[in-house]
Motif scaffolding. Structure first.
Motif, PDB file in Angstrom:
ATOM      1  N   ASN A  47       0.827  -1.212   0.000  1.00 53.83           N
ATOM      2  CA  ASN A  47       0.000   0.000   0.000  1.00 53.83           C
ATOM      3  C   ASN A  47       0.857   1.256   0.000  1.00 53.83           C
ATOM      4  O   ASN A  47       0.525   2.244  -0.661  1.00 53.83           O
ATOM      5  N   MET A  48       1.957   1.230   0.740  1.00 52.02           N
ATOM      6  CA  MET A  48       2.861   2.384   0.763  1.00 52.02           C
ATOM      7  C   MET A  48       3.465   2.610  -0.622  1.00 52.02           C
ATOM      8  O   MET A  48       3.596   3.747  -1.077  1.00 52.02           O
ATOM      9  N   PHE A  49       3.817   1.527  -1.289  1.00 50.59           N
ATOM     10  CA  PHE A  49       4.363   1.648  -2.632  1.00 50.59           C
ATOM     11  C   PHE A  49       3.336   2.264  -3.573  1.00 50.59           C
ATOM     12  O   PHE A  49       3.639   3.178  -4.332  1.00 50.59           O
ATOM     13  N   LEU A  50       2.121   1.751  -3.534  1.00 56.74           N
ATOM     14  CA  LEU A  50       1.085   2.254  -4.425  1.00 56.74           C
ATOM     15  C   LEU A  50       0.785   3.727  -4.161  1.00 56.74           C
ATOM     16  O   LEU A  50       0.615   4.516  -5.096  1.00 56.74           O
ATOM     17  N   ALA A  51       0.739   4.102  -2.889  1.00 54.18           N
ATOM     18  CA  ALA A  51       0.496   5.511  -2.545  1.00 54.18           C
ATOM     19  C   ALA A  51       1.634   6.390  -3.067  1.00 54.18           C
ATOM     20  O   ALA A  51       1.391   7.486  -3.580  1.00 54.18           O
ATOM     21  N   GLY A  52       2.860   5.911  -2.962  1.00 56.99           N
ATOM     22  CA  GLY A  52       3.999   6.666  -3.484  1.00 56.99           C
ATOM     23  C   GLY A  52       3.980   6.752  -4.999  1.00 56.99           C
ATOM     24  O   GLY A  52       4.297   7.790  -5.585  1.00 56.99           O
ATOM     25  N   ALA A  54       1.431   6.803  -6.868  1.00 52.92           N
ATOM     26  CA  ALA A  54       0.384   7.743  -7.270  1.00 52.92           C
ATOM     27  C   ALA A  54       0.902   9.175  -7.329  1.00 52.92           C
ATOM     28  O   ALA A  54       0.315  10.020  -8.003  1.00 52.92           O
ATOM     29  N   MET A  55       2.002   9.446  -6.661  1.00 52.25           N
ATOM     30  CA  MET A  55       2.568  10.795  -6.657  1.00 52.25           C
ATOM     31  C   MET A  55       3.572  11.021  -7.780  1.00 52.25           C
ATOM     32  O   MET A  55       4.140  12.105  -7.890  1.00 52.25           O
ATOM     33  N   ALA A  56       3.802  10.016  -8.620  1.00 54.28           N
ATOM     34  CA  ALA A  56       4.741  10.174  -9.733  1.00 54.28           C
ATOM     35  C   ALA A  56       4.270  11.320 -10.625  1.00 54.28           C
ATOM     36  O   ALA A  56       3.085  11.421 -10.956  1.00 54.28           O
ATOM     37  N   ALA A  57       5.194  12.186 -11.001  1.00 54.55           N
ATOM     38  CA  ALA A  57       4.843  13.380 -11.758  1.00 54.55           C
ATOM     39  C   ALA A  57       4.427  13.068 -13.192  1.00 54.55           C
ATOM     40  O   ALA A  57       3.512  13.685 -13.724  1.00 54.55           O
ATOM     41  N   ASN A  58       5.086  12.107 -13.809  1.00 52.32           N
ATOM     42  CA  ASN A  58       4.843  11.842 -15.225  1.00 52.32           C
ATOM     43  C   ASN A  58       4.800  10.334 -15.483  1.00 52.32           C
ATOM     44  O   ASN A  58       5.703   9.790 -16.102  1.00 52.32           O
ATOM     45  N   PRO A  59       3.753   9.648 -15.019  1.00 52.54           N
ATOM     46  CA  PRO A  59       3.689   8.204 -15.203  1.00 52.54           C
ATOM     47  C   PRO A  59       3.470   7.840 -16.674  1.00 52.54           C
ATOM     48  O   PRO A  59       2.953   8.636 -17.453  1.00 52.54           O
ATOM     49  N   CYS A  71      -4.531  -4.608 -10.007  1.00 53.77           N
ATOM     50  CA  CYS A  71      -5.926  -4.396  -9.610  1.00 53.77           C
ATOM     51  C   CYS A  71      -6.817  -5.555 -10.039  1.00 53.77           C
ATOM     52  O   CYS A  71      -7.770  -5.901  -9.341  1.00 53.77           O
ATOM     53  N   GLU A  72      -6.534  -6.137 -11.183  1.00 49.18           N
ATOM     54  CA  GLU A  72      -7.327  -7.264 -11.663  1.00 49.18           C
ATOM     55  C   GLU A  72      -7.151  -8.488 -10.776  1.00 49.18           C
ATOM     56  O   GLU A  72      -8.093  -9.244 -10.566  1.00 49.18           O
ATOM     57  N   GLU A  73      -5.943  -8.683 -10.256  1.00 46.51           N
ATOM     58  CA  GLU A  73      -5.672  -9.845  -9.409  1.00 46.51           C
ATOM     59  C   GLU A  73      -5.984  -9.591  -7.935  1.00 46.51           C
ATOM     60  O   GLU A  73      -6.428 -10.481  -7.225  1.00 46.51           O
ATOM     61  N   HIS A  74      -5.678  -8.386  -7.469  1.00 48.07           N
ATOM     62  CA  HIS A  74      -5.866  -8.034  -6.062  1.00 48.07           C
ATOM     63  C   HIS A  74      -6.581  -6.691  -5.960  1.00 48.07           C
ATOM     64  O   HIS A  74      -5.962  -5.673  -5.640  1.00 48.07           O
ATOM     65  N   PRO A  75      -7.877  -6.671  -6.258  1.00 49.07           N
ATOM     66  CA  PRO A  75      -8.572  -5.383  -6.190  1.00 49.07           C
ATOM     67  C   PRO A  75      -8.626  -4.889  -4.741  1.00 49.07           C
ATOM     68  O   PRO A  75      -9.032  -5.613  -3.848  1.00 49.07           O
ATOM     69  N   GLY A  76      -8.150  -3.717  -4.564  1.00 44.96           N
ATOM     70  CA  GLY A  76      -8.163  -3.109  -3.239  1.00 44.96           C
ATOM     71  C   GLY A  76      -8.307  -1.610  -3.382  1.00 44.96           C
ATOM     72  O   GLY A  76      -8.088  -1.044  -4.463  1.00 44.96           O
ATOM     73  N   ARG A  77      -8.667  -0.989  -2.308  1.00 40.26           N
ATOM     74  CA  ARG A  77      -8.931   0.449  -2.332  1.00 40.26           C
ATOM     75  C   ARG A  77      -7.715   1.254  -2.785  1.00 40.26           C
ATOM     76  O   ARG A  77      -7.812   2.102  -3.665  1.00 40.26           O
ATOM     77  N   THR A  78      -6.557   0.983  -2.204  1.00 41.99           N
ATOM     78  CA  THR A  78      -5.357   1.749  -2.542  1.00 41.99           C
ATOM     79  C   THR A  78      -4.947   1.516  -3.987  1.00 41.99           C
ATOM     80  O   THR A  78      -4.590   2.460  -4.698  1.00 41.99           O
ATOM     81  N   ALA A  79      -5.029   0.278  -4.435  1.00 46.07           N
ATOM     82  CA  ALA A  79      -4.663  -0.030  -5.819  1.00 46.07           C
ATOM     83  C   ALA A  79      -5.589   0.672  -6.797  1.00 46.07           C
ATOM     84  O   ALA A  79      -5.143   1.241  -7.803  1.00 46.07           O
ATOM     85  N   THR A  82      -4.918   4.432  -6.802  1.00 44.94           N
ATOM     86  CA  THR A  82      -3.664   4.690  -7.513  1.00 44.94           C
ATOM     87  C   THR A  82      -3.881   4.579  -9.012  1.00 44.94           C
ATOM     88  O   THR A  82      -3.409   5.421  -9.774  1.00 44.94           O
ATOM     89  N   LEU A  83      -4.601   3.557  -9.437  1.00 45.23           N
ATOM     90  CA  LEU A  83      -4.877   3.383 -10.863  1.00 45.23           C
ATOM     91  C   LEU A  83      -5.606   4.597 -11.427  1.00 45.23           C
ATOM     92  O   LEU A  83      -5.218   5.135 -12.472  1.00 45.23           O
ATOM     93  N   GLY A  84      -6.641   5.055 -10.749  1.00 48.67           N
ATOM     94  CA  GLY A  84      -7.385   6.225 -11.211  1.00 48.67           C
ATOM     95  C   GLY A  84      -6.521   7.468 -11.287  1.00 48.67           C
ATOM     96  O   GLY A  84      -6.600   8.236 -12.250  1.00 48.67           O
TER      97      GLY A  84
END
Length: 102
Positions: A47-52, A54-59, A71-79, A82-84
């Motif tokens: 979750n910490m990785f995903l939150a970090g 999400a802050m990438a400037a230019n993904p 997200c397809e394998e492990h759907p979770g709130r943080t994932a 982050t995807l959105g």
């Protein structure tokens, strides 16, 4: 080539995984996504990785793709959040790349 399992047992693997979100590119997202899917990192670290990430400037679309697979394998709130966020940033930074395939 080093596998994700190597990094899990390597004494400095925590530093390696902590640095991945700062990289912000598709390769780093792939490594961490695989580590999360293979249960090589704790739920909290994932979750910490995903939150970090999400802050990438230019993904990239590649980064979005790796998070989408996760997200397809492990759907979770943080994932999902982050995807959105990543999709929004890709569309905002490169409107020409933002289409139904993202």
């Amino acid at each position: 080539m080093l596998t994700s399992r190597f990094w899990y047992f390597f004494p400095f693997s925590e530093y390696f995984y902590d640095a991945l979100p700062h990289c912000g590119n598709g390769g780093c997202a792939k490594v961490m996504s695989q580590a999360i899917r293979n249960n090589l990192v704790s739920h909290e670290r994932g979750n910490m990785f995903l939150a970090g990430l999400a802050m990438a400037a230019n993904p990239s679309k590649e980064t979005v793709g790796h998070v989408l697979e996760l997200c397809e394998e492990h759907p979770g709130r943080t994932a999902m959040l982050t995807l959105g966020t990543l999709i929004h940033k890709v569309c905002e930074n490169s409107p020409q790349e933002c289409n139904d395939e993202v």
